[in-house]
Design a protein around this motif. Structure first.
Motif, mmCIF file in Angstrom:
data_model
loop_
_atom_site.group_PDB
_atom_site.id
_atom_site.type_symbol
_atom_site.label_atom_id
_atom_site.label_comp_id
_atom_site.label_asym_id
_atom_site.label_seq_id
_atom_site.Cartn_x
_atom_site.Cartn_y
_atom_site.Cartn_z
ATOM 1 N N ALA A 99 1.446 -9.645 -10.808
ATOM 2 C CA ALA A 99 1.255 -8.214 -10.211
ATOM 3 C C ALA A 99 -0.320 -8.183 -10.156
ATOM 4 O O ALA A 99 -0.970 -8.312 -11.440
ATOM 5 N N VAL A 100 -1.142 -7.645 -9.240
ATOM 6 C CA VAL A 100 -2.571 -7.168 -9.597
ATOM 7 C C VAL A 100 -2.441 -5.936 -9.074
ATOM 8 O O VAL A 100 -1.780 -5.379 -7.847
ATOM 9 N N LEU A 101 -3.044 -4.818 -9.605
ATOM 10 C CA LEU A 101 -3.398 -3.670 -9.449
ATOM 11 C C LEU A 101 -4.493 -3.082 -8.987
ATOM 12 O O LEU A 101 -5.371 -3.168 -9.638
ATOM 13 N N ASP A 102 -4.548 -2.469 -7.766
ATOM 14 C CA ASP A 102 -5.588 -1.846 -7.159
ATOM 15 C C ASP A 102 -6.297 -0.642 -7.996
ATOM 16 O O ASP A 102 -5.559 0.084 -8.358
ATOM 17 N N HIS A 103 -7.504 -0.653 -7.832
ATOM 18 C CA HIS A 103 -8.397 0.681 -8.182
ATOM 19 C C HIS A 103 -7.809 1.335 -9.323
ATOM 20 O O HIS A 103 -7.332 2.401 -9.498
ATOM 21 N N ASN A 156 0.949 -1.287 -0.067
ATOM 22 C CA ASN A 156 -0.057 -0.047 -0.167
ATOM 23 C C ASN A 156 0.916 1.241 0.029
ATOM 24 O O ASN A 156 1.413 1.615 0.851
ATOM 25 N N LEU A 157 0.709 2.112 -1.162
ATOM 26 C CA LEU A 157 1.738 3.051 -1.205
ATOM 27 C C LEU A 157 0.882 4.400 -1.288
ATOM 28 O O LEU A 157 1.368 5.409 -1.194
ATOM 29 N N TYR A 175 -1.477 -1.083 -4.172
ATOM 30 C CA TYR A 175 -2.378 0.010 -4.185
ATOM 31 C C TYR A 175 -1.382 1.239 -4.421
ATOM 32 O O TYR A 175 -0.638 1.693 -3.560
ATOM 33 N N ALA A 176 -1.425 1.816 -5.625
ATOM 34 C CA ALA A 176 -0.397 2.907 -6.102
ATOM 35 C C ALA A 176 -0.828 3.992 -6.784
ATOM 36 O O ALA A 176 -2.045 4.023 -7.189
ATOM 37 N N ARG A 177 -0.078 4.902 -6.840
ATOM 38 C CA ARG A 177 -0.324 6.090 -7.703
ATOM 39 C C ARG A 177 0.309 6.013 -9.041
ATOM 40 O O ARG A 177 1.236 5.176 -9.137
ATOM 41 N N PRO A 178 -0.070 6.620 -10.164
ATOM 42 C CA PRO A 178 0.336 6.469 -11.680
ATOM 43 C C PRO A 178 1.598 6.899 -11.360
ATOM 44 O O PRO A 178 2.666 5.936 -12.270
ATOM 45 N N GLU A 179 2.316 7.693 -10.867
ATOM 46 C CA GLU A 179 3.771 7.951 -10.871
ATOM 47 C C GLU A 179 4.403 6.694 -10.247
ATOM 48 O O GLU A 179 5.800 6.591 -10.423
#
Length: 279
Positions: free
Chosen positions: A167-171, A108-109, A147-151
């Motif tokens: 990898a699985v990308l949240d949200h 979680n970032l 759980y990350a931001r585009p950057e």
């Protein structure tokens, strides 16, 4: 899924929910959750045709997965789980978690009590934890959920290129409606899709959109186009960004998928995709 223990239940999967026990200890300086047991979301999701749930460890409990693990264990294989783990976790504990349905580890970032890719204060960074855990997760057939931001996406793509754990990308991978078409996150997202990663269609209100979330329709289509059948849906229940007496209607979190995707894509996002990834 023919012949599995999951057959008696409705075929749909809600791939991102949380459960809370009001008596459990929480991280200081974060929200205090309302009591939200597994039975509540089972009843609500089942009413809409979702008989299987993926329980995701909420940030407020840190690496204490007790509430989640107890919920999984009580249902004997019906649901799946994504936990938060320290690298010190032993193989026996991993085996026990696998046996009750855990299939991934969350990074979680974004949360105030989450972590950073490169820690500045002397603590362990997400990058260090990834390198310590990823080979063990790959051996189990587990994934890393971000759980990350585009950057953050270029670094995440590089991490998974170097260590090919799933990898699985949240949200929606954090791709909010304001992300420019030339943002480096898009190129990283293409790389991640090419590496076999998955993406969750979820958390619309975490992406700067207001219900009915039409501002995200084009972004949903674009992201789903990149990931194809590796696209899954989650409600993000019980919507911790909202007051407990003002929660979004459950169906409202599915409506953007209905608008943005084809019938085949929708069916895959709610049934075949998550059944393949988790079951």
């Amino acid at each position: 899924m023919q012949g599995s223990v999951l057959d008696p239940f409705a075929p749909g999967w809600d791939s991102h929910v949380h459960v809370f026990d009001a008596g459990a200890a929480v991280a200081p300086g974060h929200y205090r959750p309302v009591h939200r047991p597994l039975a509540d979301i089972e009843q609500l999701a089942g009413h809409h045709g979702f008989g299987h749930l993926v329980l995701v460890q909420p940030s407020v409990y840190g690496a204490d997965n007790t509430v989640l693990l107890n919920a999984l264990a009580a249902k004997k294989g019906r649901h799946r789980g994504v936990v938060v783990l320290p690298p010190s976790i032993d193989d026996a504990a991993l085996g026990t978690m696998h046996g009750i349905g855990v299939r991934g580890v969350r990074f979680n970032l974004v949360s105030p009590v989450g972590e950073r890719l490169d820690e500045q204060g002397g603590g362990q960074s997400a990058t260090e934890r990834f390198h310590a855990l990823a080979p063990r997760l790959r051996a189990l057939g587990w994934h890393v959920q971000w759980y990350a931001r585009p950057e953050d996406l270029p670094t995440i793509a590089a991490l998974h290129a170097a260590c090919p754990v799933l990898a699985v990308l949240d949200h929606l991978a954090g791709m909010h409606a304001g992300v420019a078409t030339d943002h480096p996150g898009w190129r990283a997202l293409e790389q991640l899709a090419g590496q076999g990663s998955w993406v969750k269609l979820s958390g619309w209100y975490r992406l700067g959109a207001q219900a009915p979330y039409e501002a995200l329709d084009d972004t949903i289509r674009k992201v789903a186009g990149l990931f194809g059948q590796r696209t899954i849906w989650g409600s993000d229940w019980p919507h911790t960004a909202f007051a407990s007496d003002a929660l979004p209607a459950y169906a409202s979190t599915w409506e953007p998928v209905v608008r943005a995707l084809t019938a085949t894509q929708k069916q895959c996002a709610r049934e075949q995709g998550p059944a393949s990834l988790y079951a």
